[in-house]
Write an enzyme that holds these catalytic residues in place. Structure first.
Site, PDB file in Angstrom:
ATOM      1  N   ARG A 159     -14.072   6.186   2.091  1.00  0.00           N
ATOM      2  CA  ARG A 159     -15.528   6.362   2.042  1.00  0.00           C
ATOM      3  C   ARG A 159     -16.048   7.169   3.228  1.00  0.00           C
ATOM      4  NH1 ARG A 159     -15.228   1.020   0.265  1.00  0.00           N
ATOM      5  NH2 ARG A 159     -15.749   0.962  -1.953  1.00  0.00           N
ATOM      6  N   GLU A 204      -1.741 -13.324 -21.631  1.00  0.00           N
ATOM      7  CA  GLU A 204      -2.536 -12.108 -21.475  1.00  0.00           C
ATOM      8  C   GLU A 204      -1.897 -10.827 -22.013  1.00  0.00           C
ATOM      9  OE1 GLU A 204      -3.467 -12.140 -17.320  1.00  0.00           O
ATOM     10  OE2 GLU A 204      -1.483 -11.408 -16.766  1.00  0.00           O
ATOM     11  N   GLN A 249      -8.961   8.644  11.214  1.00  0.00           N
ATOM     12  CA  GLN A 249     -10.292   8.245  11.693  1.00  0.00           C
ATOM     13  C   GLN A 249     -10.183   7.575  13.056  1.00  0.00           C
ATOM     14  OE1 GLN A 249     -11.771   5.779   8.488  1.00  0.00           O
ATOM     15  NE2 GLN A 249     -12.081   7.515   7.108  1.00  0.00           N
ATOM     16  N   GLN A 251      18.054 -15.975 -23.134  1.00  0.00           N
ATOM     17  CA  GLN A 251      18.003 -16.343 -24.557  1.00  0.00           C
ATOM     18  C   GLN A 251      16.595 -16.789 -24.943  1.00  0.00           C
ATOM     19  OE1 GLN A 251      21.044 -19.265 -25.519  1.00  0.00           O
ATOM     20  NE2 GLN A 251      22.413 -18.401 -23.972  1.00  0.00           N
ATOM     21  N   GLU A 304       1.323  10.710   1.434  1.00  0.00           N
ATOM     22  CA  GLU A 304       2.466   9.910   0.946  1.00  0.00           C
ATOM     23  C   GLU A 304       2.538   9.890  -0.581  1.00  0.00           C
ATOM     24  OE1 GLU A 304      -0.131   8.748   2.654  1.00  0.00           O
ATOM     25  OE2 GLU A 304      -0.808   6.772   1.978  1.00  0.00           O
ATOM     26  N   SER A 323       8.600 -12.613 -13.026  1.00  0.00           N
ATOM     27  CA  SER A 323       8.025 -11.308 -12.692  1.00  0.00           C
ATOM     28  C   SER A 323       8.766 -10.746 -11.477  1.00  0.00           C
ATOM     29  CB  SER A 323       6.538 -11.459 -12.385  1.00  0.00           C
ATOM     30  OG  SER A 323       6.391 -12.300 -11.267  1.00  0.00           O
ATOM     31  N   CYS A 348      -5.299   8.786   6.845  1.00  0.00           N
ATOM     32  CA  CYS A 348      -6.641   8.345   6.472  1.00  0.00           C
ATOM     33  C   CYS A 348      -7.281   7.520   7.592  1.00  0.00           C
ATOM     34  CB  CYS A 348      -6.594   7.604   5.139  1.00  0.00           C
ATOM     35  SG  CYS A 348      -8.200   7.595   4.344  1.00  0.00           S
ATOM     36  N   ILE A 408      10.948   0.118 -11.897  1.00  0.00           N
ATOM     37  CA  ILE A 408      12.123   0.910 -11.509  1.00  0.00           C
ATOM     38  C   ILE A 408      13.004   1.154 -12.738  1.00  0.00           C
ATOM     39  CG2 ILE A 408      14.256   0.886 -10.115  1.00  0.00           C
ATOM     40  CD1 ILE A 408      11.776   1.295  -8.389  1.00  0.00           C
ATOM     41  N   HIS A 455      -4.012  11.135   1.852  1.00  0.00           N
ATOM     42  CA  HIS A 455      -2.817  10.280   1.767  1.00  0.00           C
ATOM     43  C   HIS A 455      -1.655  11.127   1.248  1.00  0.00           C
ATOM     44  CE1 HIS A 455      -4.591   6.339   2.589  1.00  0.00           C
ATOM     45  NE2 HIS A 455      -5.658   6.771   1.934  1.00  0.00           N
ATOM     46  N   GLY A 502      11.538  -5.662 -11.331  1.00  0.00           N
ATOM     47  CA  GLY A 502      11.732  -4.222 -11.193  1.00  0.00           C
ATOM     48  C   GLY A 502      11.644  -3.505 -12.530  1.00  0.00           C
TER      49      GLY A 502
HETATM   50  N1  GLN Z   1     -11.640   2.503   5.410  1.00  0.00           N
HETATM   51  C1  GLN Z   1     -11.638   3.899   5.597  1.00  0.00           C
HETATM   52  C2  GLN Z   1     -12.605   4.601   4.663  1.00  0.00           C
HETATM   53  O1  GLN Z   1     -13.051   4.019   3.712  1.00  0.00           O
HETATM   54  C3  GLN Z   1     -10.242   4.466   5.428  1.00  0.00           C
HETATM   55  C4  GLN Z   1      -9.700   4.288   4.059  1.00  0.00           C
HETATM   56  C5  GLN Z   1      -8.216   4.551   3.950  1.00  0.00           C
HETATM   57  O2  GLN Z   1      -7.507   4.515   4.960  1.00  0.00           O
HETATM   58  N2  GLN Z   1      -7.739   4.800   2.767  1.00  0.00           N
HETATM   59  O3  GLN Z   1     -12.946   5.741   4.865  1.00  0.00           O
END
Ligand code: GLN
Length: 550
Positions: free
Chosen positions: A469, A150, A389, A191, A516, A13, A385, A19, A514, A16
């Site tokens: 959350r 599996e 916070q 093979q 990203e 495993s 995120c 990719i 997020h 890639g």
């Molecule tokens: N643990 C935090 C929440 O649940 C931040 C979650 C995160 O960074 N994705 O709100």
């Protein structure tokens, strides 16, 4: 008529396959075809939401709130398309659906069996994207390795699809190791793996051989003979500096042309120039910038670590390339600053800091110290995120004087719960829908004109993906803002704080989302792009501390 490209893996495993799948998709797309991709995960979990990042890598979040294997991220980044959650199929989902139908009596008294009932359910799911939209190609990556118990039914299902007349190409990705003592590339594992595939009734059309150095002709001939594929269909997939470069490796070996020929498709006009120029440009970048990622999923060694934050790393790369610099990532375990507080000055060695998302208690205080250091020393900061916070917690404690302020995820008894469940979410939790208590997927935010975030995005409404959350508690917003923290983006109803910034800092931005997940190789995420631009300017900044009560 849709064409399926089935990608399976053999020998080991981690070769890639994701990719490989994304790269084949990309070259087909460049040739003018409409392409999408799917991932089959043979585990019993219904999605990747409950999997530990150090074990399985990052959880990828789709626009519609799916928590999926990170390979879907590769597909989205390479193909620059949004892929919805039903493009991920797991054993848990398939069996769940079959058992539910059985209970509802939908099988009309029949004996319900793996073949045909489970395989029918798998085929139905594989065919769904092409039934819902027009695609020329659907790439289907089957997770795991041939020979695993599996994934047998998934392989059986794609075997049946060809038998039933679907247009299929099977690509088998294998590993050709070099035994150091003998100094020779060994084809025997390949093979064996192809033999296993044939026992299932699948004849590979292409063998993509992962090797360290390009595969020589002697090895290709051998694989061709033993594996029953043409020599030209043995594709060498040697190590490349940059994963996006795998596309060119395949293009040099005319993989696309060969796929199209097998499917009797016309080779469309194509223009690789823009993609090639991009890859050539990033190869040549010599000026480096160093971004420190202060995280905590470090427990199972470096390889797993980078997998846990793969989208953040890719987003840093995309932004760096856009600014003609080469990114260097420094991993910083926030727990270090808890054990050895004096080490915090190590942060002077990086040009910018990211505190990415995370769950649970460990490493939190170290992250808060990191954020304080970035704020007070004018180091460019991007919080994602949890990173937002904790920026709010840090500001509440050290600037607003709210001693022991915290998120209730970390300290239930905090006197100042600046990060908390908001009532709507508490309600969901009370109804004990634990799995449904997350805010997942894409949400809109309205940005305030005149703020840095608005300038970065260049528009009033943005959509980013979420997975969390907790939220900034509405109770403290006024207090925080009075002391100089600016919430520059909110949910359309104004209740949820989606973006924040510190106007007195050269670059201190954070988001509850997020971003990203929406970064693409040639289209960086605005907040990451801003971070890199700020790091480039860093030399000119003079340290300045905002009024601190600490
Ligand atoms: N643990 C935090 C929440 O649940 C931040 C979650 C995160 O960074 N994705 O709100």
């Amino acid at each position: 008529m849709v064409n399926y490209i089935i990608v399976t893996g053999g020998v080991i495993s981690g070769l890639g396959k994701g990719i490989t799948t994304a790269s084949i998709g990309k070259i087909l797309q460049i040739h003018g075809y409409k392409v999408t991709a799917m991932k089959i995960d043979p585990y019993i979990n219904c999605d990747a939401g409950t999997l530990r990042p150090t074990e399985h890598g990052e959880v990828w979040v789709t626009e519609d709130g799916g928590e999926i294997d990170q390979d879907l991220g590769h597909y989205e980044r390479f193909l620059d398309i949004d892929i919805l959650k039903y493009h991920n199929i797991t054993t848990g989902q398939v069996y769940g659906a079959v058992i539910e139908k059985e209970r509802k009596g939908k099988y009309l008294g029949k004996t319900v069996q793996p073949i045909p009932h489970v395989t029918d359910e798998i085929k139905r799911r594989i065919r769904r994207p092409a039934n819902e939209a027009k695609y020329d190609f659907v790439l289907v990556e089957i997770g795991g390795t041939v020979g695993d118990y599996e994934n047998v039914l998934f392989l059986e299902a794609v075997r049946q699809m060809k038998h039933e007349g679907d247009h299929m190409i099977y690509v088998h990705v294998t590993y050709v190791p070099v035994l150091e003592t003998v100094g020779e590339a060994k084809t025997k594992p390949t093979q064996h793996s192809v033999k296993l595939l044939r026992e299932i009734g699948i004849q590979a059309d292409f063998i993509v051989a992962r090797t360290e150095k390009p595969l020589d002709n002697v090895r290709k001939e051998k694989i061709s003979l033993f594996c029953n594929v043409h020599e030209e269909d043995v594709i060498s997939d040697s190590n490349v500096e940059n994963v996006y470069g795998v596309t060119l490796l395949f293009e040099e070996q005319e993989l696309c042309k060969k796929i199209l020929r097998k499917l009797h498709l016309r080779k469309d006009e194509h223009d690789l120039k823009a993609w090639k120029n991009f890859l050539t440009k990033i190869k040549k970048l010599d000026k480096k910038i160093k971004v420190g990622i202060v995280g905590k999923y470090f427990d199972i060694g470096d390889y797993k670590l980078s997998d846990s934050y793969i989208s953040v790393i890719e987003a840093v790369k995309h932004a760096a390339w856009n600014n003609n610099v080469s990114p260097e990532i420094e991993w910083i375990d926030s727990k270090l600053f808890e054990k050895q507080p004096e080490k915090i000055s190590n942060l002077d060695n990086v040009d910018g800091i990211i505190v990415p998302g995370g769950f649970g208690l460990s490493g939190i205080e170290g992250k808060i110290e990191t954020i304080k250091y970035a704020r007070e020393n004018n180091i460019p900061y991007l919080g994602l995120c949890l990173g937002m916070q904790l920026a709010v917690v840090e500001y509440a404690r050290n600037v607003c004087g709210l001693k022991n302020a915290n998120s209730t995820e970390i300290d239930k008894d905090t006197p100042y719960a600046v990060i908390d469940f908001i009532p709507e979410q508490v309600k969901i939790l009370r109804e004990s829908r634990y799995g449904a208590s997350m805010r997942l997927g894409s949400y809109p935010a309205i940005l305030t004109k005149g703020t840095l975030i608005h300038e970065l995005y260049g528009k009033n409404t943005v959509h980013e993906r979420h997975r969390h959350r907790y939220e900034v508690s509405p109770e403290y917003i006024e207090k925080l803002e009075k002391q100089g923290l600016l919430f520059s983006g909110r949910s359309p109803d104004g209740v949820l704080m989606e973006f924040m910034e510190l106007p007195d800092h050269p670059y201190f931005v954070a988001t509850q989302a997020h971003p990203e997940f929406k970064s693409r190789p040639m289209k960086p995420s605005p907040m990451f792009d801003g971070l890199i631009k700020a790091t480039k300017k860093k030399e000119k900044m003079s340290p300045r501390v905002i009024s601190s009560v600490a």
